[in-house]
Motif scaffolding. Sequence first.
Motif, PDB file in Angstrom:
ATOM      1  N   LYS A 104      49.741  12.444  73.085  1.00 59.98           N
ATOM      2  CA  LYS A 104      49.684  12.660  74.524  1.00 59.98           C
ATOM      3  C   LYS A 104      49.846  14.134  74.872  1.00 59.98           C
ATOM      4  CE  LYS A 104      53.150  11.106  76.930  1.00 59.98           C
ATOM      5  NZ  LYS A 104      54.092  10.159  77.593  1.00 59.98           N
ATOM      6  N   VAL A 105      49.032  14.607  75.810  1.00 63.61           N
ATOM      7  CA  VAL A 105      49.174  15.955  76.365  1.00 63.61           C
ATOM      8  C   VAL A 105      49.948  15.842  77.673  1.00 63.61           C
ATOM      9  CG1 VAL A 105      47.974  17.955  77.321  1.00 63.61           C
ATOM     10  CG2 VAL A 105      47.020  16.763  75.342  1.00 63.61           C
ATOM     11  N   GLY A 106      51.015  16.609  77.801  1.00 62.13           N
ATOM     12  CA  GLY A 106      51.809  16.558  79.026  1.00 62.13           C
ATOM     13  C   GLY A 106      52.302  15.158  79.311  1.00 62.13           C
ATOM     14  N   ASP A 107      52.024  14.685  80.518  1.00 60.65           N
ATOM     15  CA  ASP A 107      52.442  13.341  80.919  1.00 60.65           C
ATOM     16  C   ASP A 107      51.424  12.273  80.542  1.00 60.65           C
ATOM     17  OD1 ASP A 107      54.800  14.337  82.071  1.00 60.65           O
ATOM     18  OD2 ASP A 107      53.781  14.754  83.981  1.00 60.65           O
ATOM     19  N   GLY A 108      50.349  12.701  79.892  1.00 62.79           N
ATOM     20  CA  GLY A 108      49.327  11.740  79.493  1.00 62.79           C
ATOM     21  C   GLY A 108      48.389  11.338  80.612  1.00 62.79           C
ATOM     22  N   VAL A 109      48.420  12.101  81.703  1.00 62.12           N
ATOM     23  CA  VAL A 109      47.504  11.864  82.825  1.00 62.12           C
ATOM     24  C   VAL A 109      46.952  13.214  83.274  1.00 62.12           C
ATOM     25  CG1 VAL A 109      48.696   9.787  83.624  1.00 62.12           C
ATOM     26  CG2 VAL A 109      49.378  12.041  84.514  1.00 62.12           C
ATOM     27  N   PRO A 110      45.813  13.233  83.980  1.00 66.05           N
ATOM     28  CA  PRO A 110      45.277  14.507  84.464  1.00 66.05           C
ATOM     29  C   PRO A 110      46.302  15.265  85.295  1.00 66.05           C
ATOM     30  CG  PRO A 110      43.626  12.795  84.679  1.00 66.05           C
ATOM     31  CD  PRO A 110      44.913  12.112  84.285  1.00 66.05           C
ATOM     32  N   GLY A 111      46.454  16.554  84.999  1.00 65.83           N
ATOM     33  CA  GLY A 111      47.435  17.365  85.699  1.00 65.83           C
ATOM     34  C   GLY A 111      46.885  17.993  86.962  1.00 65.83           C
ATOM     35  N   PRO A 112      47.735  18.579  87.776  1.00 70.68           N
ATOM     36  CA  PRO A 112      47.317  19.144  89.066  1.00 70.68           C
ATOM     37  C   PRO A 112      46.397  20.359  88.939  1.00 70.68           C
ATOM     38  CG  PRO A 112      49.614  19.687  88.617  1.00 70.68           C
ATOM     39  CD  PRO A 112      49.207  18.683  87.578  1.00 70.68           C
ATOM     40  N   VAL A 113      46.585  21.165  87.891  1.00 71.38           N
ATOM     41  CA  VAL A 113      45.760  22.367  87.760  1.00 71.38           C
ATOM     42  C   VAL A 113      44.313  21.998  87.430  1.00 71.38           C
ATOM     43  CG1 VAL A 113      45.396  24.511  86.474  1.00 71.38           C
ATOM     44  CG2 VAL A 113      47.719  23.802  87.080  1.00 71.38           C
ATOM     45  N   ALA A 114      44.117  21.170  86.420  1.00 68.91           N
ATOM     46  CA  ALA A 114      42.762  20.767  86.048  1.00 68.91           C
ATOM     47  C   ALA A 114      42.078  20.010  87.185  1.00 68.91           C
ATOM     48  CB  ALA A 114      42.796  19.903  84.792  1.00 68.91           C
ATOM     49  N   THR A 115      42.821  19.161  87.861  1.00 67.69           N
ATOM     50  CA  THR A 115      42.258  18.398  88.973  1.00 67.69           C
ATOM     51  C   THR A 115      41.811  19.325  90.097  1.00 67.69           C
ATOM     52  OG1 THR A 115      43.671  16.504  88.426  1.00 67.69           O
ATOM     53  CG2 THR A 115      42.747  16.594  90.656  1.00 67.69           C
ATOM     54  N   ARG A 116      42.642  20.307  90.397  1.00 62.28           N
ATOM     55  CA  ARG A 116      42.308  21.276  91.440  1.00 62.28           C
ATOM     56  C   ARG A 116      41.114  22.140  91.034  1.00 62.28           C
ATOM     57  NH1 ARG A 116      46.258  26.359  92.680  1.00 62.28           N
ATOM     58  NH2 ARG A 116      45.035  27.427  94.291  1.00 62.28           N
ATOM     59  N   LEU A 117      41.098  22.586  89.785  1.00 65.12           N
ATOM     60  CA  LEU A 117      40.000  23.436  89.325  1.00 65.12           C
ATOM     61  C   LEU A 117      38.677  22.675  89.305  1.00 65.12           C
ATOM     62  CD1 LEU A 117      41.681  25.508  86.468  1.00 65.12           C
ATOM     63  CD2 LEU A 117      41.055  26.276  88.773  1.00 65.12           C
ATOM     64  N   ARG A 118      38.718  21.404  88.997  1.00 65.41           N
ATOM     65  CA  ARG A 118      37.489  20.606  89.039  1.00 65.41           C
ATOM     66  C   ARG A 118      36.935  20.591  90.460  1.00 65.41           C
ATOM     67  NH1 ARG A 118      34.721  16.631  86.198  1.00 65.41           N
ATOM     68  NH2 ARG A 118      33.562  15.168  87.514  1.00 65.41           N
ATOM     69  N   ARG A 119      37.808  20.337  91.419  1.00 64.78           N
ATOM     70  CA  ARG A 119      37.379  20.296  92.820  1.00 64.78           C
ATOM     71  C   ARG A 119      36.822  21.644  93.268  1.00 64.78           C
ATOM     72  NH1 ARG A 119      40.522  21.833  96.785  1.00 64.78           N
ATOM     73  NH2 ARG A 119      42.427  21.458  95.559  1.00 64.78           N
ATOM     74  N   LEU A 120      37.515  22.722  92.905  1.00 64.77           N
ATOM     75  CA  LEU A 120      37.071  24.056  93.314  1.00 64.77           C
ATOM     76  C   LEU A 120      35.765  24.452  92.624  1.00 64.77           C
ATOM     77  CD1 LEU A 120      40.511  25.916  93.265  1.00 64.77           C
ATOM     78  CD2 LEU A 120      39.152  25.328  95.296  1.00 64.77           C
ATOM     79  N   TYR A 121      35.652  24.103  91.338  1.00 62.73           N
ATOM     80  CA  TYR A 121      34.410  24.438  90.626  1.00 62.73           C
ATOM     81  C   TYR A 121      33.215  23.714  91.251  1.00 62.73           C
ATOM     82  CZ  TYR A 121      30.548  24.385  87.490  1.00 62.73           C
ATOM     83  OH  TYR A 121      29.266  24.484  87.010  1.00 62.73           O
ATOM     84  N   ILE A 122      33.373  22.432  91.526  1.00 60.67           N
ATOM     85  CA  ILE A 122      32.261  21.666  92.102  1.00 60.67           C
ATOM     86  C   ILE A 122      31.862  22.244  93.457  1.00 60.67           C
ATOM     87  CG2 ILE A 122      31.604  19.414  93.049  1.00 60.67           C
ATOM     88  CD1 ILE A 122      33.222  18.139  90.766  1.00 60.67           C
ATOM     89  N   ALA A 123      32.846  22.615  94.256  1.00 57.50           N
ATOM     90  CA  ALA A 123      32.546  23.222  95.560  1.00 57.50           C
ATOM     91  C   ALA A 123      31.762  24.514  95.377  1.00 57.50           C
ATOM     92  CB  ALA A 123      33.840  23.479  96.326  1.00 57.50           C
ATOM     93  N   ARG A 124      32.169  25.355  94.401  1.00 54.95           N
ATOM     94  CA  ARG A 124      31.459  26.601  94.151  1.00 54.95           C
ATOM     95  C   ARG A 124      30.041  26.312  93.644  1.00 54.95           C
ATOM     96  NH1 ARG A 124      32.374  31.812  91.932  1.00 54.95           N
ATOM     97  NH2 ARG A 124      34.188  31.892  93.289  1.00 54.95           N
ATOM     98  N   ALA A 125      29.918  25.384  92.723  1.00 51.65           N
ATOM     99  CA  ALA A 125      28.605  25.066  92.150  1.00 51.65           C
ATOM    100  C   ALA A 125      27.641  24.569  93.231  1.00 51.65           C
ATOM    101  CB  ALA A 125      28.757  24.030  91.044  1.00 51.65           C
ATOM    102  N   LYS A 126      28.126  23.723  94.112  1.00 53.04           N
ATOM    103  CA  LYS A 126      27.286  23.206  95.172  1.00 53.04           C
ATOM    104  C   LYS A 126      26.874  24.323  96.139  1.00 53.04           C
ATOM    105  CE  LYS A 126      28.915  18.414  95.376  1.00 53.04           C
ATOM    106  NZ  LYS A 126      29.615  17.385  96.207  1.00 53.04           N
ATOM    107  N   ALA A 127      27.804  25.208  96.450  1.00 52.06           N
ATOM    108  CA  ALA A 127      27.543  26.266  97.429  1.00 52.06           C
ATOM    109  C   ALA A 127      26.562  27.303  96.912  1.00 52.06           C
ATOM    110  CB  ALA A 127      28.863  26.935  97.833  1.00 52.06           C
ATOM    111  N   THR A 128      26.513  27.511  95.599  1.00 53.46           N
ATOM    112  CA  THR A 128      25.679  28.576  95.039  1.00 53.46           C
ATOM    113  C   THR A 128      24.422  28.066  94.325  1.00 53.46           C
ATOM    114  OG1 THR A 128      27.004  28.567  92.990  1.00 53.46           O
ATOM    115  CG2 THR A 128      27.664  30.106  94.747  1.00 53.46           C
ATOM    116  N   ALA A 129      24.251  26.731  94.261  1.00 54.72           N
ATOM    117  CA  ALA A 129      23.081  26.167  93.571  1.00 54.72           C
ATOM    118  C   ALA A 129      21.798  26.571  94.294  1.00 54.72           C
ATOM    119  CB  ALA A 129      23.203  24.646  93.524  1.00 54.72           C
ATOM    120  N   ILE A 130      20.723  26.674  93.514  1.00 54.72           N
ATOM    121  CA  ILE A 130      19.436  27.094  94.099  1.00 54.72           C
ATOM    122  C   ILE A 130      18.378  25.997  93.952  1.00 54.72           C
ATOM    123  CG2 ILE A 130      19.921  29.514  93.599  1.00 54.72           C
ATOM    124  CD1 ILE A 130      17.859  29.312  91.316  1.00 54.72           C
TER     125      ILE A 130
END
Length: 287
Positions: free
Chosen positions: A261-287
């Motif tokens: 197990k890594v950490g608590d064995g569940v998705p952590g807040p940093v990775a979850t937040r970065l996924r959301r932010l990355y998707i927002a950036r990808a959508k905003a800059t896609a061509i």
Amino acid sequence: MGRIAYVNGRFVPHGEAVVHIEDRGYQLADAVYEVWALFDGKLADAEGHFARLERSLSELSIPEPMSRRALTIVLKEAVRRNRVRDGLVYLQVSRGVAPRDHAFPAGQVRPAVVITVKAVDRAAAEARAAKGVSVVTTPENRWGRCDIKTVGLLPNALAKQKAREAGAAEAWFVDELGFVTEGASSNAWIVDGEGRLRTRDTNANILRGVTRLTLLDVIREEGLQVDERPFTPDEAVAAKEAFITGAGTLVLPVVSVDGRKVGDGVPGPVATRLRRLYIARAKATAI
């Protein structure tokens, strides 16, 4: 409507798409590829993927088959014909067709180009991310130029099969010093005990991930600390969080390594937040 592929200047039904038996990509893995994520029918991280494609072609002395502008038009037409809004676009460019010989063919040979498009169920992908995935480790056994995105992926395929047989989503290669290099089709990250993000630097023998590059920009904008240095599987298990990045996975939390197990064995807040932010950036800059 069935799937449509682009092969050497023609759009054809996917089931009828063919390449010559002496295409050097098939015979010698003398070819490179790129994969773009699609959001709402648009190409994500387009600049990064085009730049990496051009670099890979240059490193192998394969001529660019067409201008970036022309290739953009063809890619978008492939997306339009397949009527895919959310998915992946695969591009492969080989040195071309020539009588089989290890050395480059003499004279002018036209590069061969193949493009395919497939849909991705974003709802299912989000559900997977919310649960997190497992990875296994495997000894690094690839060639010394993993920075070039070639189709020579047999070690990666064997690593993926090992992961599948273990019920895992990804395999991490581990070098002779015991450090994780990268995943079979992704870059590897952890959030260490001090809250720093860590991922291997691209001076090592790893692919220069385009999703990784965009995420680094997002991380810096968010004021988070990032340390581009390697980590061991034990350090990953002891970390607060772990995740992988790639065009197919985006930012995907890892909850176990080799059954530990890594950490608590569940998705952590940093990775979850970065996924959301990355998707927002990808959508905003896609061509």
